[in-house]
Design an enzyme around this catalytic site. Structure first.
Site, PDB file in Angstrom:
ATOM      1  N   ALA A 285     -75.032 -15.188  13.164  1.00 24.12           N
ATOM      2  CA  ALA A 285     -74.023 -14.914  12.145  1.00 24.12           C
ATOM      3  C   ALA A 285     -73.646 -16.166  11.365  1.00 24.12           C
ATOM      4  O   ALA A 285     -72.559 -16.274  10.822  1.00 24.12           O
ATOM      5  CB  ALA A 285     -72.778 -14.327  12.813  1.00 24.12           C
TER       6      ALA A 285
ATOM      7  N   ARG B  25     -77.287 -14.126  -1.009  1.00 21.48           N
ATOM      8  CA  ARG B  25     -77.631 -12.973  -1.843  1.00 21.48           C
ATOM      9  C   ARG B  25     -76.464 -12.003  -2.046  1.00 21.48           C
ATOM     10  O   ARG B  25     -76.491 -11.150  -2.909  1.00 21.48           O
ATOM     11  CB  ARG B  25     -78.844 -12.232  -1.233  1.00 21.48           C
ATOM     12  CG  ARG B  25     -80.125 -13.027  -1.336  1.00 21.48           C
ATOM     13  CD  ARG B  25     -81.219 -12.484  -0.425  1.00 21.48           C
ATOM     14  NE  ARG B  25     -81.092 -12.934   0.965  1.00 21.48           N
ATOM     15  CZ  ARG B  25     -81.960 -12.671   1.935  1.00 21.48           C
ATOM     16  NH1 ARG B  25     -83.019 -11.923   1.679  1.00 21.48           N
ATOM     17  NH2 ARG B  25     -81.776 -13.129   3.152  1.00 21.48           N
TER      18      ARG B  25
ATOM     19  N   THR C 124     -83.354 -19.182  11.491  1.00 20.49           N
ATOM     20  CA  THR C 124     -82.920 -18.336  12.606  1.00 20.49           C
ATOM     21  C   THR C 124     -83.311 -18.918  13.977  1.00 20.49           C
ATOM     22  O   THR C 124     -82.583 -18.726  14.953  1.00 20.49           O
ATOM     23  CB  THR C 124     -83.467 -16.902  12.451  1.00 20.49           C
ATOM     24  OG1 THR C 124     -84.857 -16.962  12.088  1.00 20.49           O
ATOM     25  CG2 THR C 124     -82.725 -16.142  11.365  1.00 20.49           C
TER      26      THR C 124
ATOM     27  N   GLY D 232     -89.766  -9.374   7.418  1.00 19.15           N
ATOM     28  CA  GLY D 232     -90.928  -9.966   8.064  1.00 19.15           C
ATOM     29  C   GLY D 232     -91.879  -8.840   8.477  1.00 19.15           C
ATOM     30  O   GLY D 232     -91.437  -7.787   8.937  1.00 19.15           O
TER      31      GLY D 232
ATOM     32  N   GLU E  36     -93.218 -13.751   7.392  1.00 22.23           N
ATOM     33  CA  GLU E  36     -92.104 -13.496   6.470  1.00 22.23           C
ATOM     34  C   GLU E  36     -92.633 -13.059   5.099  1.00 22.23           C
ATOM     35  O   GLU E  36     -93.728 -13.465   4.687  1.00 22.23           O
ATOM     36  CB  GLU E  36     -91.250 -14.754   6.317  1.00 22.23           C
ATOM     37  CG  GLU E  36     -90.449 -15.096   7.557  1.00 22.23           C
ATOM     38  CD  GLU E  36     -89.595 -13.930   8.024  1.00 22.23           C
ATOM     39  OE1 GLU E  36     -88.720 -13.473   7.265  1.00 22.23           O
ATOM     40  OE2 GLU E  36     -89.803 -13.459   9.153  1.00 22.23           O
TER      41      GLU E  36
ATOM     42  N   LYS F 244     -40.085   3.753   3.105  1.00 18.84           N
ATOM     43  CA  LYS F 244     -40.545   2.450   3.613  1.00 18.84           C
ATOM     44  C   LYS F 244     -39.702   2.025   4.797  1.00 18.84           C
ATOM     45  O   LYS F 244     -38.478   2.114   4.722  1.00 18.84           O
ATOM     46  CB  LYS F 244     -40.448   1.390   2.508  1.00 18.84           C
ATOM     47  CG  LYS F 244     -41.029   0.064   2.929  1.00 18.84           C
ATOM     48  CD  LYS F 244     -40.308  -1.132   2.333  1.00 18.84           C
ATOM     49  CE  LYS F 244     -39.032  -1.431   3.078  1.00 18.84           C
ATOM     50  NZ  LYS F 244     -38.375  -2.670   2.621  1.00 18.84           N
TER      51      LYS F 244
ATOM     52  N   ASN G 193     -31.366  -0.850  -1.252  1.00 19.58           N
ATOM     53  CA  ASN G 193     -31.525  -1.666  -0.043  1.00 19.58           C
ATOM     54  C   ASN G 193     -31.674  -3.158  -0.322  1.00 19.58           C
ATOM     55  O   ASN G 193     -31.726  -3.949   0.591  1.00 19.58           O
ATOM     56  CB  ASN G 193     -32.750  -1.187   0.744  1.00 19.58           C
ATOM     57  CG  ASN G 193     -34.030  -1.332  -0.061  1.00 19.58           C
ATOM     58  OD1 ASN G 193     -34.019  -1.183  -1.290  1.00 19.58           O
ATOM     59  ND2 ASN G 193     -35.120  -1.607   0.602  1.00 19.58           N
ATOM     60  N   TYR G 194     -31.730  -3.537  -1.578  1.00 19.91           N
ATOM     61  CA  TYR G 194     -32.147  -4.899  -1.896  1.00 19.91           C
ATOM     62  C   TYR G 194     -31.234  -5.499  -2.951  1.00 19.91           C
ATOM     63  O   TYR G 194     -30.998  -4.885  -3.995  1.00 19.91           O
ATOM     64  CB  TYR G 194     -33.585  -4.820  -2.404  1.00 19.91           C
ATOM     65  CG  TYR G 194     -34.271  -6.139  -2.671  1.00 19.91           C
ATOM     66  CD1 TYR G 194     -34.232  -7.179  -1.748  1.00 19.91           C
ATOM     67  CD2 TYR G 194     -34.990  -6.318  -3.850  1.00 19.91           C
ATOM     68  CE1 TYR G 194     -34.892  -8.370  -2.003  1.00 19.91           C
ATOM     69  CE2 TYR G 194     -35.661  -7.499  -4.106  1.00 19.91           C
ATOM     70  CZ  TYR G 194     -35.602  -8.538  -3.179  1.00 19.91           C
ATOM     71  OH  TYR G 194     -36.265  -9.705  -3.420  1.00 19.91           O
TER      72      TYR G 194
HETATM   73  C1  UD1 Z   1     -84.771 -12.005   9.077  1.00 19.91           C
HETATM   74  C2  UD1 Z   1     -86.149 -12.232   9.745  1.00 19.91           C
HETATM   75  C3  UD1 Z   1     -87.132 -11.154   9.247  1.00 19.91           C
HETATM   76  C4  UD1 Z   1     -86.571  -9.777   9.520  1.00 19.91           C
HETATM   77  C5  UD1 Z   1     -85.155  -9.622   8.949  1.00 19.91           C
HETATM   78  C6  UD1 Z   1     -84.542  -8.330   9.433  1.00 19.91           C
HETATM   79  C7  UD1 Z   1     -86.328 -14.639  10.077  1.00 19.91           C
HETATM   80  C8  UD1 Z   1     -86.939 -15.906   9.580  1.00 19.91           C
HETATM   81  N1  UD1 Z   1     -86.635 -13.541   9.390  1.00 19.91           N
HETATM   82  O1  UD1 Z   1     -84.955 -12.194   7.677  1.00 19.91           O
HETATM   83  O2  UD1 Z   1     -88.384 -11.310   9.906  1.00 19.91           O
HETATM   84  O3  UD1 Z   1     -87.437  -8.800   8.978  1.00 19.91           O
HETATM   85  O4  UD1 Z   1     -84.305 -10.699   9.385  1.00 19.91           O
HETATM   86  O5  UD1 Z   1     -83.307  -8.051   8.838  1.00 19.91           O
HETATM   87  O6  UD1 Z   1     -85.646 -14.635  11.073  1.00 19.91           O
HETATM   88  N2  UD1 Z   1     -78.760 -16.902  10.260  1.00 19.91           N
HETATM   89  C9  UD1 Z   1     -78.164 -17.920  10.958  1.00 19.91           C
HETATM   90  N3  UD1 Z   1     -78.555 -19.213  10.725  1.00 19.91           N
HETATM   91  C10 UD1 Z   1     -79.549 -19.521   9.854  1.00 19.91           C
HETATM   92  C11 UD1 Z   1     -80.156 -18.470   9.139  1.00 19.91           C
HETATM   93  C12 UD1 Z   1     -79.748 -17.178   9.368  1.00 19.91           C
HETATM   94  O7  UD1 Z   1     -77.291 -17.690  11.786  1.00 19.91           O
HETATM   95  O8  UD1 Z   1     -79.841 -20.715   9.718  1.00 19.91           O
HETATM   96  C13 UD1 Z   1     -78.327 -15.522  10.528  1.00 19.91           C
HETATM   97  C14 UD1 Z   1     -77.763 -14.809   9.309  1.00 19.91           C
HETATM   98  O9  UD1 Z   1     -76.360 -14.914   9.263  1.00 19.91           O
HETATM   99  C15 UD1 Z   1     -78.196 -13.364   9.546  1.00 19.91           C
HETATM  100  C16 UD1 Z   1     -79.438 -13.479  10.403  1.00 19.91           C
HETATM  101  O10 UD1 Z   1     -79.450 -14.782  10.913  1.00 19.91           O
HETATM  102  O11 UD1 Z   1     -77.214 -12.628  10.260  1.00 19.91           O
HETATM  103  C17 UD1 Z   1     -80.708 -13.224   9.613  1.00 19.91           C
HETATM  104  O12 UD1 Z   1     -80.786 -14.143   8.537  1.00 19.91           O
HETATM  105  P1  UD1 Z   1     -81.250 -13.699   7.097  1.00 19.91           P
HETATM  106  O13 UD1 Z   1     -81.222 -14.876   6.217  1.00 19.91           O
HETATM  107  O14 UD1 Z   1     -80.494 -12.482   6.672  1.00 19.91           O
HETATM  108  O15 UD1 Z   1     -82.775 -13.342   7.424  1.00 19.91           O
HETATM  109  P2  UD1 Z   1     -83.725 -12.356   6.627  1.00 19.91           P
HETATM  110  O16 UD1 Z   1     -84.284 -13.049   5.440  1.00 19.91           O
HETATM  111  O17 UD1 Z   1     -83.081 -11.063   6.415  1.00 19.91           O
HETATM  112 CA    CA Z   2     -81.027 -10.273   6.808  1.00 20.79          CA
END
Ligand code: UD1
Ligand code: CA
Length: 456
Positions: free
Chosen positions: A10, A16, A79, A140, A155, A351, A386-387
């Site tokens: 998270a 985006r 990730t 991916g 990806e 209220k 009231n006020y």
């Molecule tokens: C990711 C997957 C992709 C998959 C898709 C599914 C990777 C590289 N790709 O792509 O294969 O099909 O999810 O929805 O994992 N996040 C972090 N730290 C970071 C980057 C991301 O915590 O440095 C968290 C984001 O908050 C998010 C999740 O990881 O909740 C996924 O990141 P996001 O950038 O949405 O990955 P996708 O491009 O959707």
């Molecule tokens: Ca995502």
């Protein structure tokens, strides 16, 4: 579940989304996406949950509180790098780790359960939850070898045009052997188009080590929807909304137009209640049985008793008893408590007011900061004053009293038990029990005066 852990990703900013609000805090059916995910994992009984947070960490922590542990990912390098931040918390443990993205709120607990089971049955070191959407763009892709075994994940941005034709996608949810995961994470490199450390690369690393890697495909692609932008957010919203209304209909709630009824994920509704079109029920509202919630009513964090009718009205953070009628066009503002068999009619605003059983405010009134007893009748156009511009004051209207139309009750003031207030009064002093109070100028009739005027 013993020896089962979860990592929730998270920390991504969610560029985006083009939003000031941290991506995973965007609500779907009234609940932040990441909270849906954590709720599901909790339901499964994971022993420890670690949420990876980045910028805006405080807001995520505030939302989830002590339901999760946290690891900070200071820079969002991808990730794999994100999961690695949980190393100091989970790295040494024996067991299975579920990794799930905070932006996939539609995955059902049953599906995660099936994924875990598949993982165990195949004795895999990693199992990927995959899906087959109509349009796989952005996800991916799962690359399988000639025997159909998963080789790796590519990806979108790194995929060749041939790989882009692959329909099977990575949902972003996986199970791993915990130790194998953290060892492999340290080997991930960022040599790709985005220059990020990809978690999916762990799959290829394990595979090359000769470990078993498996995939579990869900037949319901909708579940794996990842919310990266507002278009996907609205898709997630409508899918979840449909699920929620269906659940309530199966539980005995009549919903006249399910596509035009909005119910929060946590709302509770009793059987034989009817929701008419345009109803919106938010937060942790509880509506009992046999109620009629009329068109375009908006109910937020409120509790409503059996057989009560709410017509085209707004009710916020309040409690309404049984067999009571509200509306049309009433506004029940926070901290109000309305009793049983009471009535709040059209163009009435209430209220921070307690209104006792069988009391009525039928038309065009403002009752704020008041305590109204039982069987009280408040006439049309009554206002609690009231006020004073600085402070709010309390109006007390005791049992069985009767307030005539168009009265101003200047607080602090008490109307005693059984007292009457004459219509058009401005009451500035307490009215004793059983008294009749008249607070208006006496009427004077000038006989024949009109004729005289006309002669002038
Ligand atoms: C990711 C997957 C992709 C998959 C898709 C599914 C990777 C590289 N790709 O792509 O294969 O099909 O999810 O929805 O994992 N996040 C972090 N730290 C970071 C980057 C991301 O915590 O440095 C968290 C984001 O908050 C998010 C999740 O990881 O909740 C996924 O990141 P996001 O950038 O949405 O990955 P996708 O491009 O959707
Ligand atoms: Ca995502």
């Amino acid at each position: 579940m013993a020896n089962t852990y979860a990592v929730v990703l998270a920390a991504g900013q969610g560029t985006r989304m083009k939003s000031k609000l941290y991506k995973v805090l965007h609500p779907v059916c009234g609940k932040p996406m990441v909270e849906h995910v954590v709720d599901h994992i909790q339901e499964l009984g994971a022993e420890r949950i670690v949420t990876i947070v980045g910028h805006g960490a405080e807001m995520v922590q505030e939302q989830l509180g002590n339901r999760s542990e946290y690891a900070l990912q200071e820079e969002q390098l991808g990730t794999a790098h994100a999961v690695l931040q949980a190393d100091s918390v989970l790295g040494n443990l024996e067991g299975t780790t579920l990794v799930i993205c905070g932006d996939t709120p539609l995955i059902r607990p049953e599906t995660i359960q099936a994924l875990l089971q598949h993982h165990q049955e195949t004795s895999a070191k990693a199992t990927i939850l995959t899906g087959i959407p109509e349009d796989p763009t952005g996800y991916g892709r799962i690359i399988r070898n000639a025997e159909g075994h998963v080789e790796r994940i590519v990806e979108q941005k790194d995929a060749s045009s041939e790989q882009q034709l692959v329909k099977e996608i990575n949902s972003g949810t996986y199970c791993f052997d915990n130790k194998a995961l953290f060892e492999a994470l340290k080997l991930v490199k960022n040599e790709n188009v985005q220059g990020e450390y990809y978690l999916p690369d762990v799959i290829e690393i394990l595979k090359q080590q000769g470990d078993i890697v498996s995939a579990y495909a869900t037949s319901d692609f909708e579940e794996t929807l990842g919310v990266n932008d507002r278009v996907a957010l609205s898709q997630a919203e409508s899918i979840m909304r449909a699920r929620i209304v269906e659940k309530h209909m199966r539980n005995g709630v009549t919903i006249i137009n399910p596509t035009n009824t909005y119910i929060s994920a946590d709302a509770i509704i009793g059987s034989d209640t009817v929701l008419q079109p345009g109803v919106m029920i938010e937060g942790s509202s509880e509506i009992a049985g046999e109620c009629i919630i009329g068109p375009n009513s908006h109910i937020v964090d409120s509790k409503i008793g059996d057989r009560t009718t709410i017509h085209s009205s707004v009710v916020t953070k309040s409690v309404i008893g049984s067999d009571t009628a509200v509306g049309p066009f009433a506004h029940i503002r926070p901290d109000s408590e309305v009793g049983n068999e009471a009535k709040i009619g059209n163009f009435v605003e209430i209220k921070k007011t307690k209104l006792g059983n069988q009391s009525k405010v039928s038309h065009l009134s403002y009752i704020g900061d008041a305590e109204v007893g039982e069987r009280v009748n408040i006439g049309c156009g009554t206002i609690t004053v009231n006020y004073d511009g600085k402070n709010k004051f309390l109006t007390t209207i005791e049992d069985d009293s009767f307030v005539g139309c168009n009265s101003n009750l200047v607080a602090p003031v008490t109307i005693g038990e059984g007292a009457y207030v004459a219509a058009g009064s401005t009451i500035t002093k307490n009215v004793p029990a059983q008294a009749l109070s008249i607070g208006r100028a006496r009427q004077e009739n000038k006989e024949g005066y009109v004729k005289k005027l006309k002669l002038k």
